[in-house]
Design an enzyme around this catalytic site. Sequence first.
Site, PDB file in Angstrom:
ATOM      1  N   PRO A  34       1.088  -1.236   0.017  1.00 30.19           N
ATOM      2  CA  PRO A  34       0.099  -0.002  -0.141  1.00 30.19           C
ATOM      3  C   PRO A  34       0.747   1.412   0.225  1.00 30.19           C
ATOM      4  O   PRO A  34       1.814   1.409   0.531  1.00 30.19           O
ATOM      5  CB  PRO A  34      -0.821  -0.137   1.440  1.00 30.19           C
ATOM      6  N   ASN A  35       0.280   2.251  -0.888  1.00 26.16           N
ATOM      7  CA  ASN A  35       0.899   3.627  -0.883  1.00 26.16           C
ATOM      8  C   ASN A  35       2.061   3.505  -1.731  1.00 26.16           C
ATOM      9  O   ASN A  35       2.848   4.829  -1.979  1.00 26.16           O
ATOM     10  CB  ASN A  35       0.861   4.186   0.460  1.00 26.16           C
TER      11      ASN A  35
ATOM     12  N   ARG B 126       4.585  11.118  -2.626  1.00 24.50           N
ATOM     13  CA  ARG B 126       4.531  10.917  -1.162  1.00 24.50           C
ATOM     14  C   ARG B 126       5.722  11.055  -0.158  1.00 24.50           C
ATOM     15  O   ARG B 126       6.695  10.657  -0.420  1.00 24.50           O
ATOM     16  CB  ARG B 126       3.961   9.276  -1.094  1.00 24.50           C
TER      17      ARG B 126
ATOM     18  N   TYR C 193      10.934   9.466   1.471  1.00 21.66           N
ATOM     19  CA  TYR C 193      10.892   8.379   0.360  1.00 21.66           C
ATOM     20  C   TYR C 193      11.652   8.741  -0.933  1.00 21.66           C
ATOM     21  O   TYR C 193      11.879   7.987  -1.774  1.00 21.66           O
ATOM     22  CB  TYR C 193       9.512   7.883   0.090  1.00 21.66           C
TER      23      TYR C 193
ATOM     24  N   ASN D  84       8.038  -5.604  -0.223  1.00 20.03           N
ATOM     25  CA  ASN D  84       7.766  -4.417   0.390  1.00 20.03           C
ATOM     26  C   ASN D  84       6.310  -4.301   0.835  1.00 20.03           C
ATOM     27  O   ASN D  84       5.582  -4.022  -0.330  1.00 20.03           O
ATOM     28  CB  ASN D  84       8.375  -3.210  -0.191  1.00 20.03           C
TER      29      ASN D  84
ATOM     30  N   ALA E 254       2.875  -0.663   4.753  1.00 19.05           N
ATOM     31  CA  ALA E 254       2.262  -0.532   6.226  1.00 19.05           C
ATOM     32  C   ALA E 254       1.660  -1.793   6.808  1.00 19.05           C
ATOM     33  O   ALA E 254       1.695  -2.212   8.136  1.00 19.05           O
ATOM     34  CB  ALA E 254       1.246   0.711   6.475  1.00 19.05           C
TER      35      ALA E 254
ATOM     36  N   HIS F   4       3.538  -4.062   9.433  1.00 16.81           N
ATOM     37  CA  HIS F   4       3.502  -3.872  10.829  1.00 16.81           C
ATOM     38  C   HIS F   4       1.948  -4.211  11.391  1.00 16.81           C
ATOM     39  O   HIS F   4       2.004  -4.417  12.689  1.00 16.81           O
ATOM     40  CB  HIS F   4       3.443  -2.478  11.136  1.00 16.81           C
TER      41      HIS F   4
ATOM     42  N   ASP G 215       0.985 -15.535   7.579  1.00 14.34           N
ATOM     43  CA  ASP G 215       0.546 -16.812   7.265  1.00 14.34           C
ATOM     44  C   ASP G 215       0.821 -17.238   5.755  1.00 14.34           C
ATOM     45  O   ASP G 215       1.023 -18.380   5.632  1.00 14.34           O
ATOM     46  CB  ASP G 215      -0.860 -17.081   7.803  1.00 14.34           C
TER      47      ASP G 215
ATOM     48  N   GLU H  99      12.297  -9.377   2.457  1.00 19.18           N
ATOM     49  CA  GLU H  99      11.775  -8.380   2.866  1.00 19.18           C
ATOM     50  C   GLU H  99      12.487  -7.289   2.566  1.00 19.18           C
ATOM     51  O   GLU H  99      13.779  -7.060   3.062  1.00 19.18           O
ATOM     52  CB  GLU H  99      11.152  -8.408   4.394  1.00 19.18           C
TER      53      GLU H  99
ATOM     54  N   HIS I 119      12.445  -2.743   3.019  1.00 17.53           N
ATOM     55  CA  HIS I 119      11.813  -1.404   3.168  1.00 17.53           C
ATOM     56  C   HIS I 119      12.861  -0.536   2.786  1.00 17.53           C
ATOM     57  O   HIS I 119      14.090  -0.472   3.078  1.00 17.53           O
ATOM     58  CB  HIS I 119      11.746  -1.276   4.695  1.00 17.53           C
TER      59      HIS I 119
ATOM     60  N   ARG J 199      12.506   5.078  13.015  1.00 18.15           N
ATOM     61  CA  ARG J 199      10.997   5.915  12.732  1.00 18.15           C
ATOM     62  C   ARG J 199      10.230   5.597  13.849  1.00 18.15           C
ATOM     63  O   ARG J 199      10.670   5.113  14.750  1.00 18.15           O
ATOM     64  CB  ARG J 199      10.593   5.593  11.455  1.00 18.15           C
TER      65      ARG J 199
ATOM     66  N   ARG K  54       6.296   1.344  13.616  1.00 20.98           N
ATOM     67  CA  ARG K  54       7.110   0.652  12.645  1.00 20.98           C
ATOM     68  C   ARG K  54       8.101  -0.506  12.785  1.00 20.98           C
ATOM     69  O   ARG K  54       8.834  -0.849  12.066  1.00 20.98           O
ATOM     70  CB  ARG K  54       7.531   1.786  11.414  1.00 20.98           C
TER      71      ARG K  54
HETATM   72  C1  DQA Z   1       7.955   1.224   4.136  1.00 18.55           C
HETATM   73  C2  DQA Z   1       7.914   1.409   5.629  1.00 18.55           C
HETATM   74  C3  DQA Z   1       6.469   1.474   6.216  1.00 18.55           C
HETATM   75  O1  DQA Z   1       6.431   1.578   7.650  1.00 18.55           O
HETATM   76  C4  DQA Z   1       5.474   2.263   5.530  1.00 18.55           C
HETATM   77  O2  DQA Z   1       4.331   2.110   5.982  1.00 18.55           O
HETATM   78  C5  DQA Z   1       5.689   2.253   4.081  1.00 18.55           C
HETATM   79  C6  DQA Z   1       6.957   2.135   3.312  1.00 18.55           C
HETATM   80  C7  DQA Z   1       9.207   1.348   3.670  1.00 18.55           C
HETATM   81  O3  DQA Z   1       9.312   1.145   2.414  1.00 18.55           O
HETATM   82  O4  DQA Z   1      10.309   2.248   3.939  1.00 18.55           O
HETATM   83  O5  DQA Z   1       4.578   2.399   3.230  1.00 18.55           O
HETATM   84  O6  DQA Z   1       7.650   0.143   3.664  1.00 18.55           O
END
Ligand code: DQA
Length: 158
Positions: A20-21, A28, A33, A89, A92, A95, A102, A114, A116, A123, A127
């Site tokens: 997401p996002n 953003r 970022y 990635n 959010a 978390h 699962d 994984e 990020h 942060r 997180r």
């Molecule tokens: C993120 C870190 C997460 O806490 C955040 O919600 C994101 C981006 C990162 O790539 O740093 O959406 O996954």
Amino acid sequence: MTRVSLARVTMSTILILNGPNLNLLGQREPGTYGSSTLSDLETLCADTARSLNLTVECHQSNHEGVLIDLIQAAGARHRLGSLRGIVLNAGAFSHTSIALHDAIKGISPTPVVEVHLTNVHAREPFRHHSWISPVATGIIIGLGFDGYRLAIQTLAEK
Ligand code: DQA
């Protein structure tokens, strides 16, 4: 050709899964970022994979269930020998999502790295915990786009 080397030849795809996002990269919170976009990130992933004689399939979704479906499908493809692993990635959802935890457990031993972009431990406290980390093959945090490049290189060696 032996079975093993055939598997090596066909396991040429890596799934890049952004949650997401992350579609908003570039607009953003640029102070956090950066100004590069998701499309820039996917181009870097494709270029990295190509230099390793691999290909990537890139997906982004804001929906937990869609991510789970993609992870399950990737697990099936790994079992069939056509997918090397996943760079994930989960944004959010990392978390919050026991369901993603699962799903990753459910496709074991498919490698999942994984990633990020930011150093989540530097942060907000919410997180600091990830439901993905305990079931991930490895974790790369805080290295920006470079984290994806390193994750692809790692999967290339698996
Ligand atoms: C993120 C870190 C997460 O806490 C955040 O919600 C994101 C981006 C990162 O790539 O740093 O959406 O996954």
